[in-house]
Structure formats: C-alpha cells, structure tokens
Design a protein around this motif. Structure first.
Motif, PDB file in Angstrom:
ATOM      1  N   GLY A   1       4.236   1.702  -4.478  1.00  0.00           N
ATOM      2  CA  GLY A   1       2.862   1.308  -4.773  1.00  0.00           C
ATOM      3  C   GLY A   1       2.795  -0.065  -5.405  1.00  0.00           C
ATOM      4  O   GLY A   1       3.767  -0.555  -5.983  1.00  0.00           O
TER       5      GLY A   1
ATOM      6  N   GLU B   1       1.495   1.397 -10.845  1.00  0.00           N
ATOM      7  CA  GLU B   1       1.395   2.805 -11.217  1.00  0.00           C
ATOM      8  C   GLU B   1       0.077   3.121 -11.916  1.00  0.00           C
ATOM      9  O   GLU B   1      -0.266   4.280 -12.083  1.00  0.00           O
ATOM     10  CB  GLU B   1       2.577   3.193 -12.098  1.00  0.00           C
ATOM     11  CG  GLU B   1       3.871   3.204 -11.322  1.00  0.00           C
ATOM     12  CD  GLU B   1       5.082   3.427 -12.191  1.00  0.00           C
ATOM     13  OE1 GLU B   1       4.931   3.809 -13.362  1.00  0.00           O
ATOM     14  OE2 GLU B   1       6.194   3.218 -11.688  1.00  0.00           O
TER      15      GLU B   1
ATOM     16  N   GLN C   1      -3.868   0.369  -2.733  1.00  0.00           N
ATOM     17  CA  GLN C   1      -2.486  -0.108  -2.775  1.00  0.00           C
ATOM     18  C   GLN C   1      -1.647   0.612  -3.827  1.00  0.00           C
ATOM     19  O   GLN C   1      -0.450   0.452  -3.886  1.00  0.00           O
ATOM     20  CB  GLN C   1      -2.440  -1.619  -3.070  1.00  0.00           C
ATOM     21  CG  GLN C   1      -3.086  -2.462  -2.020  1.00  0.00           C
ATOM     22  CD  GLN C   1      -4.569  -2.679  -2.286  1.00  0.00           C
ATOM     23  OE1 GLN C   1      -5.108  -2.227  -3.275  1.00  0.00           O
ATOM     24  NE2 GLN C   1      -5.235  -3.368  -1.382  1.00  0.00           N
ATOM     25  N   ALA C   2      -2.273   1.399  -4.674  1.00  0.00           N
ATOM     26  CA  ALA C   2      -1.581   2.003  -5.807  1.00  0.00           C
ATOM     27  C   ALA C   2      -0.948   3.339  -5.440  1.00  0.00           C
ATOM     28  O   ALA C   2      -1.299   3.973  -4.448  1.00  0.00           O
ATOM     29  CB  ALA C   2      -2.563   2.199  -6.945  1.00  0.00           C
ATOM     30  N   CYS C   3      -0.024   3.783  -6.290  1.00  0.00           N
ATOM     31  CA  CYS C   3       0.522   5.135  -6.157  1.00  0.00           C
ATOM     32  C   CYS C   3      -0.597   6.135  -6.459  1.00  0.00           C
ATOM     33  O   CYS C   3      -1.399   5.909  -7.368  1.00  0.00           O
ATOM     34  CB  CYS C   3       1.654   5.351  -7.159  1.00  0.00           C
ATOM     35  SG  CYS C   3       3.187   4.522  -6.730  1.00  0.00           S
TER      36      CYS C   3
ATOM     37  N   ASP D   1       0.854  -1.173   0.000  1.00  0.00           N
ATOM     38  CA  ASP D   1       0.000   0.000   0.000  1.00  0.00           C
ATOM     39  C   ASP D   1       0.899   1.235   0.000  1.00  0.00           C
ATOM     40  O   ASP D   1       1.603   1.475   0.972  1.00  0.00           O
ATOM     41  CB  ASP D   1      -0.858   0.034   1.259  1.00  0.00           C
ATOM     42  CG  ASP D   1      -1.708  -1.210   1.424  1.00  0.00           C
ATOM     43  OD1 ASP D   1      -1.737  -2.030   0.502  1.00  0.00           O
ATOM     44  OD2 ASP D   1      -2.346  -1.361   2.470  1.00  0.00           O
ATOM     45  N   ALA D   2       0.847   2.005  -1.043  1.00  0.00           N
ATOM     46  CA  ALA D   2       1.690   3.200  -1.114  1.00  0.00           C
ATOM     47  C   ALA D   2       1.484   4.043   0.135  1.00  0.00           C
ATOM     48  O   ALA D   2       2.392   4.292   0.910  1.00  0.00           O
ATOM     49  CB  ALA D   2       1.376   3.988  -2.375  1.00  0.00           C
TER      50      ALA D   2
ATOM     51  N   ASN E   1      -7.150   7.982  -4.468  1.00  0.00           N
ATOM     52  CA  ASN E   1      -5.847   7.577  -3.941  1.00  0.00           C
ATOM     53  C   ASN E   1      -5.177   8.692  -3.149  1.00  0.00           C
ATOM     54  O   ASN E   1      -4.407   8.439  -2.244  1.00  0.00           O
ATOM     55  CB  ASN E   1      -4.916   7.144  -5.070  1.00  0.00           C
ATOM     56  CG  ASN E   1      -5.253   5.771  -5.602  1.00  0.00           C
ATOM     57  OD1 ASN E   1      -6.347   5.262  -5.376  1.00  0.00           O
ATOM     58  ND2 ASN E   1      -4.348   5.180  -6.315  1.00  0.00           N
TER      59      ASN E   1
ATOM     60  N   SER F   1       6.242   2.360  -8.581  1.00  0.00           N
ATOM     61  CA  SER F   1       6.082   0.929  -8.458  1.00  0.00           C
ATOM     62  C   SER F   1       7.052   0.248  -9.406  1.00  0.00           C
ATOM     63  O   SER F   1       7.479   0.844 -10.397  1.00  0.00           O
ATOM     64  CB  SER F   1       4.643   0.520  -8.822  1.00  0.00           C
ATOM     65  OG  SER F   1       4.517  -0.885  -8.836  1.00  0.00           O
TER      66      SER F   1
ATOM     67  N   CYS G   1       6.217   8.588  -5.456  1.00  0.00           N
ATOM     68  CA  CYS G   1       5.744   7.207  -5.395  1.00  0.00           C
ATOM     69  C   CYS G   1       6.012   6.536  -6.733  1.00  0.00           C
ATOM     70  O   CYS G   1       5.759   7.109  -7.793  1.00  0.00           O
ATOM     71  CB  CYS G   1       4.240   7.184  -5.096  1.00  0.00           C
ATOM     72  SG  CYS G   1       3.576   5.507  -4.911  1.00  0.00           S
TER      73      CYS G   1
END
Length: 122
Positions: free
Chosen positions: A36, A39, A45-47, A1-2, A55, A71, A69
């Motif tokens: 993340g 991307e 959980q993403a950037c 999780d970012a 987000n 990934s 951030c």
C-alpha cells in the motif's frame, strides 16, 4: 495501489500491487501480499484498514481475507525510499490503524492435499 479498482475482476488480471500466490489451472487464489501507499492514508492506494471500510471495497471477492498488506510508510510519504521498513515483515506496522497488522503471521492457509503447481506472480 494495494488493491486496484478493476471492473469485472478476475484472478487472471492485475488486481494488486505485490505478490499473488495461486495454485492449479484454472488459478485458485491462495494468498496475496499487497503493498500500500501508506498504512494510515485513506484512499484507494492505501492498505485496507478497519477505520476506512471503503478500502475493503477494492479487495476482490476471490481474495477474501486471504491477504496481508503493508506499506514501507506509516503515513503518506513523498520522494522517499522505504529502506527502514521492509515489506511484509510485520515490523513497523501501525497496529492501531492497519487491518493487516492484527494478522501478522500472514501466510497461513489450509487447503486440501493437491498435486497442483504453486504460482507466485509479481
């Protein structure tokens, strides 16, 4: 999780996957290098990215815009190791979707002169 969803978040809690750079006591946020899941994936959980304002709700107020951030994966990947895309180097960043790609050159923060110690936490 970012950036993790935390109730009553403080800088002393775990609020991101990645590195937290702070100074002083009590801690003052300087920068966060977050990792993340993807991307381009939408979700917690993403950037954070411009196409999914939700987000950004996970980014703590004390972080503000002082983060980068990235990934290892442009899309959602399972059961893989991201050797081909090292983190936080700006390479392989999906520029049309990831908010952080536009901000490469990531760690630049001006502060007043200080004798405070710098702390990096993983």
């Amino acid at each position: 999780d970012a950036f993790q969803v935390v109730t009553d978040e403080t800088i002393d809690q775990t609020y991101a996957d990645g590195l937290s750079i702070t100074r002083g006591s009590p801690r003052q946020h300087l920068w966060t290098l977050a990792v993340g899941w993807s991307e381009t994936f939408d979700g917690e959980q993403a950037c954070p990215r411009d196409q999914d304002p939700f987000n950004f709700d996970n980014v703590p107020d004390f972080v503000g815009d002082h983060f980068y951030c990235e990934s290892g994966f442009a899309t959602s990947e399972y059961d893989k190791t991201a050797w081909s895309d090292p983190l936080w180097d700006g390479a392989g960043c999906v520029t049309d979707t990831a908010h952080s790609c536009d901000r490469y050159g990531w760690f630049h923060r001006e502060i007043e002169p200080t004798q405070d110690d710098i702390e990096v936490r993983w």
